[in-house]
Design an enzyme around this catalytic site. Structure first.
Site, mmCIF file in Angstrom:
data_model
loop_
_atom_site.group_PDB
_atom_site.id
_atom_site.type_symbol
_atom_site.label_atom_id
_atom_site.label_comp_id
_atom_site.label_asym_id
_atom_site.label_seq_id
_atom_site.Cartn_x
_atom_site.Cartn_y
_atom_site.Cartn_z
ATOM 1 N N GLY A 45 14.056 19.609 6.827
ATOM 2 C CA GLY A 45 15.336 18.804 7.252
ATOM 3 C C GLY A 45 16.634 19.769 6.855
ATOM 4 N N GLN A 50 25.092 20.831 4.437
ATOM 5 C CA GLN A 50 24.544 21.770 3.688
ATOM 6 C C GLN A 50 24.982 23.281 4.482
ATOM 7 O OE1 GLN A 50 20.570 19.952 3.898
ATOM 8 N NE2 GLN A 50 20.266 21.292 2.068
ATOM 9 N N CYS A 98 14.926 21.091 -2.031
ATOM 10 C CA CYS A 98 15.877 21.212 -1.052
ATOM 11 C C CYS A 98 16.786 22.843 -0.898
ATOM 12 C CB CYS A 98 17.264 20.271 -1.989
ATOM 13 S SG CYS A 98 18.771 20.372 -0.856
ATOM 14 N N LEU A 99 17.043 22.952 0.288
ATOM 15 C CA LEU A 99 17.279 24.204 0.629
ATOM 16 C C LEU A 99 18.606 24.600 -0.366
ATOM 17 C CD1 LEU A 99 16.876 24.386 4.602
ATOM 18 C CD2 LEU A 99 15.465 25.372 2.826
ATOM 19 N N HIS A 140 16.244 11.471 1.832
ATOM 20 C CA HIS A 140 16.819 13.103 1.460
ATOM 21 C C HIS A 140 17.948 13.427 2.107
ATOM 22 C CE1 HIS A 140 16.186 16.733 -0.809
ATOM 23 N NE2 HIS A 140 16.962 17.040 0.193
ATOM 24 N N GLU A 141 17.658 13.539 3.517
ATOM 25 C CA GLU A 141 18.783 14.249 4.308
ATOM 26 C C GLU A 141 20.072 13.325 4.402
ATOM 27 O OE1 GLU A 141 18.564 17.004 5.011
ATOM 28 O OE2 GLU A 141 16.504 17.144 4.415
ATOM 29 N N HIS A 144 22.506 13.576 1.591
ATOM 30 C CA HIS A 144 23.353 14.677 1.642
ATOM 31 C C HIS A 144 24.662 14.037 2.159
ATOM 32 C CE1 HIS A 144 21.193 18.128 0.228
ATOM 33 N NE2 HIS A 144 20.316 17.734 0.849
HETATM 34 NI NI NI Z 1 18.403 18.636 0.581
#
Ligand code: NI
Length: 184
Positions: A45, A50, A98-99, A140-141, A144
């Site tokens: 995701g 991000q 998470c990236l 989760h996304e 953000h």
């Molecule tokens: Ni994330």
């Protein structure tokens, strides 16, 4: 194009993102680039903040996790102007990463079902219920978009234990294979 991923400490990750209009420039290209950027970094995701854009857009491709949850077979989607209207059912615990927070994985508690409103790439409105791993990834996304990171959802003790690691990450003390951007 592959976007660099904004890393923990970047102010954009803490902003509440805004809805966009159908005339948002080059939206389809942006979505396609977000999928490419996500694949490049082996993510499942990626949310627009991000990559430095404070807009309510995220992309998900859950198909690599199909062995954990067969319902993810065709779960590849872009969510635009997403708004979760309801979270319900029991709380489940699942390991997340998470990236934007490289090399940290922690168990996070979340509701196991959600109802979400969003528009697709053609600005057609949808309202759907998701459960299981799909509901997990979406939440989760979605966080953000509200400036929330999964580490915010840990217990105060876990957060305390992670504090120095997170501070090191914000200063670039980590290694990843993907392009990233630190806070200036
Ligand atoms: Ni994330």
């Amino acid at each position: 194009m592959i976007y660099p991923i904004c890393i923990y400490g970047s102010p954009v990750l803490r902003k509440v993102a805004q809805d966009i209009n159908p005339d948002y420039p080059n939206l389809k290209q942006l979505i396609s680039d977000m999928f490419d950027s996500m694949y490049q970094s082996d993510g499942i995701g990626l949310a627009a903040p991000q990559i430095g854009l404070s807009i309510r857009l995220f992309v998900i491709d859950g198909t690599p996790l199909v062995e954990d949850d067969p319902s993810l077979k065709d779960f590849k989607k872009a969510f635009i102007n997403a708004h979760i209207v309801e979270r319900f059912d029991e709380i489940s615990r699942f390991s997340e990463g998470c990236l934007s927070i490289p090399n940290i994985h922690e168990e996070v508690d979340r509701e196991s079902k959600i109802r979400i409103k969003y528009v697709d790439e053609n600005f057609e409105p949808h309202e759907e219920v998701f459960e299981g791993v799909a509901a997990r990834i979406i939440q989760h996304e979605y966080d953000h978009l509200d400036g929330i990171l999964f580490t915010d959802r840990l217990s105060p003790i876990r957060r305390q234990l992670l504090k120095s690691k997170l501070s090191a990450i914000s200063k670039g003390k980590f290694s990843t294979d993907y392009k990233y951007k630190l806070a200036k």
